[in-house]
Scaffold this active site. Structure first.
Site, PDB file in Angstrom:
ATOM      1  N   GLU A  88      16.897 -89.854 -25.656  1.00 32.98           N
ATOM      2  CA  GLU A  88      17.079 -89.655 -24.215  1.00 32.98           C
ATOM      3  C   GLU A  88      15.880 -90.145 -23.400  1.00 32.98           C
ATOM      4  O   GLU A  88      15.281 -89.399 -22.630  1.00 32.98           O
ATOM      5  CB  GLU A  88      17.363 -88.169 -23.923  1.00 32.98           C
ATOM      6  CG  GLU A  88      18.650 -87.706 -24.589  1.00 32.98           C
ATOM      7  CD  GLU A  88      19.033 -86.272 -24.239  1.00 32.98           C
ATOM      8  OE1 GLU A  88      20.163 -86.086 -23.750  1.00 32.98           O
ATOM      9  OE2 GLU A  88      18.233 -85.348 -24.455  1.00 32.98           O
ATOM     10  N   VAL A  89      15.538 -91.393 -23.608  1.00 26.81           N
ATOM     11  CA  VAL A  89      14.404 -91.959 -22.871  1.00 26.81           C
ATOM     12  C   VAL A  89      14.928 -92.730 -21.658  1.00 26.81           C
ATOM     13  O   VAL A  89      15.708 -93.666 -21.792  1.00 26.81           O
ATOM     14  CB  VAL A  89      13.569 -92.892 -23.789  1.00 26.81           C
ATOM     15  CG1 VAL A  89      12.464 -93.570 -22.992  1.00 26.81           C
ATOM     16  CG2 VAL A  89      12.984 -92.081 -24.944  1.00 26.81           C
TER      17      VAL A  89
END
Ligand SMILES: *[C@@H]1O[C@H](CO)[C@@H](O)[C@H](O)[C@H]1NC(C)=O
Ligand SMILES: *[C@@H]1O[C@H](CO)[C@@H](O)[C@H](O)[C@H]1NC(C)=O
Ligand SMILES: *[C@@H]1O[C@H](CO)[C@@H](O)[C@H](O)[C@H]1NC(C)=O
Ligand SMILES: *[C@@H]1O[C@H](CO)[C@@H](O)[C@H](O)[C@H]1NC(C)=O
Ligand SMILES: *[C@@H]1O[C@H](CO)[C@@H](O)[C@H](O)[C@H]1NC(C)=O
Length: 540
Positions: free
Chosen positions: A334-335
C-alpha cells in the site's frame, strides 16, 4: 511427578514400541474411511489407529527421556511435559488410592526418544512424531518418538487431547485406547499475525496467544510490530523511534522482545518480525521528523534521504540480534507515492535520479532488501512488491499474498516462495468471515505442478489490530484460527470436503480451549460473537 533421564538403549525402546505396535495392529479397528468419526483430536493427524479400551494415567506420571541422542539439557521438553501435566491435572482432586484399579491398565510413565541432539528451532525443522499408547504388551508406558524435540512437543499436545478427567473415579482416563498415531504437518509455515501498532498488546497477552497457538499446532507468530499509528519497540541504535509509541507504557523494551522470542521458541514457534516500509511508517517520524517527506506529507518514508536507510539499517541490525528466524518481513504494501512527487525536495531528487514514483518505490524496496540480506535474513514482502516489480526482487523473497486473486499462482510460476493470507478467507479482523470459510480455504488452489506446489510454504491468518486489544483478541482469533490450522496441518485428502463433518470436533476443540483458559468464541454466529442462549459449550 518424577523425571528420569533414563539411559536406555535405543534398540530396546524401539523393540518395545514395535512389539506394542504389532499387538495393537492385530487388535485395533483401523478405521480407514470415515475414521474421523468419534475422534476428538484437532488438527486431525496424518494417521490414527485406536481401540475401545480405557487406560488410566497415574497423577504422578513420570517422564523418561532417552538421553543417548537428545539430552534435553535446555529443558525444553521437560517444560512442555510440566505444561502437559498442568493442563491435564487442572485443579482436580485426584483419587490417590489406585489399588482398586487393574494395575495392568495404568500408565505410569511417558517414554521419549528424540533423535536429533540439536534443539535449534530452524525453519522447516522436522515436526513429525509417533505416539503410541499400548493396551497390551507393555501397558505401563506411553511412547513418543520424534526426530526433534519440537515434534515431541506436538506429540504431548495430541496426547493431552485423548485424556479426560473422570469426575466419578477421579482419575485421568485415556479413552479409545490403545492408540498409535503418526503425524507431521502438511506445511512448514502455519502462521498467525498479531498487530501491536494499531493497539498495544501487553506481553502477558502475547504470551497467552503463543500458548494458544501450540494447542492448534500453529508454528509462526508474525509480529507486525510497527505501523503508521504507533512505534512501540525500542531500537537502541535510534532511541527516539519509540517516541512514536501511544504512551510511555505502551512500549516493548528490547529485553521484552527477546523474552517473547525466547518464550515462543521454547514452544516450537518462530517469531517473524515485520518492519513495514516505506508505507505504513508515519509513526517513525514522531521521533525523527526528517524521515517524513514533509510535516504535511508524512508517508511513505523519505526515499531521497540517506538517513532513512541508515535508520532501516539500525533497526535491522538491532532486531537481528534478537529475532533469529531465518526471515524478516519488510512489508512494502500500500505505497502511495504522491507525497514524493508533490514534495519539492523529494521530487527534485527523483528528477536528478531519473526516477518516477513507481521506480522510486522499487528502489526503496530493493535497497531495504539488500540491508536485510546483509544481516543474513531472507525476506518476506507483501504481494504488491511482486505485482509491481516481480523479477527485480531478490530471489530470496517470499511473496506474502493477501489482496488479489491469482497472485500465488503467478508468484510460484515465477519461482518465488509464497505465504497465503487471502483477506476474504484468512483475515480474522473480518468478523463476518465464519470458521467454515477459514476451513475451506485451500492454499494450493489452482496450482498443479508439484514444483510450484512446493513453493507454497504455507499460510497465515491475520489478526489486524484496528479493533482488537487485550480485551477481545482471544475470541477474535479462536476458534477460526483453528479451522485454518487444520487446513495447514492435516494432509489434503484427510481435510473435510464438507465442513459440517468437522463441526462437532471443532466445537469440542473450542471447549477445550475454554477449559484451558482461552477465551475462544462459540462456533455459531460471526467471529467473536457471544453465545446465543443458555446451553452446553459443545452446542454453541
Ligand atoms: C484402597 O482401596 C482398596 C480397594 O478399594 C481398599 O481395600 C483399601 O482399604 C484402600 N486403602 C486406603 C488406604 O484407603
Ligand atoms: C486387567 O486388564 C487386563 C487387560 O485388559 C485383563 O486381561 C485382565 O484380566 C484384567 N485383570 C483383572 C483382575 O481384571
Ligand atoms: C468414569 O468412571 C466411572 C467409574 O469407573 C465409569 O463407570 C464411567 O463410565 C466413567 N465415565 C466415563 C465418561 O467414561
Ligand atoms: C503545512 O500546512 C500548513 C497548513 O495547511 C501550512 O501553513 C504550511 O505552510 C505547510 N507546510 C509545508 C512545509 O508545506
Ligand atoms: C494517493 O494519495 C493522494 C493524496 O492523499 C490521493 O489524492 C490519491 O488518491 C492517492 N492515490 C491512491 C491510488 O490511493
Amino acid at each position: 511427578m518424577r523425571i528420569e533421564n533414563a539411559v536406555m538403549g535405543r534398540k530396546g525402546i524401539l523393540q518395545k514400541i514395535f512389539l506394542g505396535s504389532l499387538v495393537v495392529h492385530l487388535l485395533v479397528i483401523a478405521v480407514a474411511a470415515g475414521y474421523n468419526k468419534g475422534l476428538k483430536i484437532w488438527p486431525m493427524p496424518v494417521s490414527v489407529s485406536h481401540g475401545r479400551g480405557t487406560l488410566y494415567l497415574r497423577n504422578d506420571l513420570e517422564l523418561r527421556i532417552d538421553g543417548r541422542m537428545y539430552s534435553d539439557a535446555s529443558g525444553i521438553f521437560k517444560d512442555g511435559f510440566f505444561r502437559f501435566l498442568e493442563i491435564l491435572k487442572g485443579d482436580h482432586v485426584f483419587q490417590t488410592n489406585i489399588s482398586s484399579f487393574n494395575s495392568s491398565l495404568i500408565i505410569k510413565a511417558i517414554h521419549v526418544v528424540i533423535v536429533s541432539p540439536s534443539d535449534e528451532l530452524q525453519h522447516g525443522v522436522d515436526e513429525s512424531y509417533k505416539l503410541s499408547v499400548p493396551m497390551l504388551g507393555d501397558p505401563s508406558y506411553a511412547y513418543i518418538e520424534a526426530k526433534t524435540v519440537y515434534g515431541a512437543l506436538h506429540a504431548l499436545e495430541t496426547f493431552s487431547q485423548v485424556c479426560y478427567f473422570n469426575h466419578s473415579s477421579r482419575v485421568i482416563e485415556i479413552r479409545q485406547a490403545p492408540w498409535i498415531i503418526f503425524d507431521e504437518p502438511r506445511f512448514s509455515y502455519r502462521g498467525l499475525l498479531i498487530d501491536t501498532s494499531r493497539h498495544f498488546l501487553p506481553v502477558p497477552v502475547i504470551k497467552k496467544v503463543i500458548d494458544s497457538m501450540t494447542f492448534a499446532k500453529l508454528n509462526v507468530l508474525h509480529w507486525h510490530i510497527v505501523d503508521e499509528e504507533s512505534f512501540p519497540l525500542e531500537i537502541p541504535s535510534y532511541p527516539k523511534l519509540w517516541n512514536g509509541a501511544y504512551s510511555s507504557s505502551e512500549r516493548y523494551s528490547m529485553a521484552q522482545a527477546a523474552e517473547i522470542v525466547r518464550y515462543a521458541q521454547r514452544r516450537g514457534i518462530h517469531v517473524l518480525a515485520e518492519i513495514d516500509a516505506p508505507g505504513h511508517a508515519k509513526s517513525w517520524g514522531i521521533g525523527y521528523p526528517s524521515l517524513w517527506p514533509s510535516i504535511n506529507c508524512t508517508q511513505p518514508l523519505d526515499v531521497s534521504n540517506d538517513f532513512t536507510f541508515k535508520v532501516i539499517d539500525g533497526i535491522l541490525s538491532d532486531i537481528s540480534k534478537i529475532f533469529k528466524y531465518r526471515f524478516v518481513h519488510l512489508g512494502g504494501d500500500e505505497v502511495n507515492t504522491s507525497c514524493w512527487t508533490s514534495t519539492p525536495h523529494v521530487s527534485n531528487w527523483l528528477k536528478e535520479q531519473g526516477l518516477n514514483g513507481d521506480e522510486a518505490y522499487r528502489y526503496f524496496v530493493l535497497k531495504a532488501q539488500e540491508i536485510a540480506l546483509s544481516y543474513g535474513y531472507k525476506i518476506v514482502n507483501w504481494e504488491e512488491t511482486f505485482v509491481n516489480f516481480g523479477s527485480k526482487l531478490s530471489r530470496e523473497t517470499v511473496i506474502h499474498h493477501w489482496l488479489r486473486g491469482g497472485v500465488v499462482q503467478q508468484a510460484v510460476a515465477a519461482g518465488f516462495q509464497c505465504i497465503v493470507s487471502n483477506q476474504e478467507s484468512w483475515y480474522l479482523d473480518n468478523v463476518g468471515t465464519t470458521w467454515k470459510t477459514f476451513y475451506a480455504n485451500e492454499p494450493l488452489f489452482n496450482i498443479r505442478k508439484p514444483q510450484q506446489k512446493a513453493l507454497v510454504m504455507g499460510g497465515e491468518v491475520c489478526m489486524w489490530g484496528e479493533r482488537v486489544d487485550g480485551s477481545d483478541i482471544e475470541q477474535t482469533i479462536w476458534p477460526r484460527a483453528a479451522a485454518a490450522a487444520e487446513r495447514l496441518w492435516t494432509p489434503y485428502d484427510k481435510v473435510a470436503k464438507d465442513t459440517t463433518e468437522v463441526t462437532e470436533r471443532l466445537a469440542h476443540f473450542r471447549c477445550l480451549l475454554n477449559q484451558r483458559g482461552v477465551a475462544a468464541a462459540p462456533l455459531t454466529g460471526w467471529g467473536r460473537a457471544a453465545p446465543m442462549e443458555p446451553g452446553s459449550c459443545y452446542k454453541q
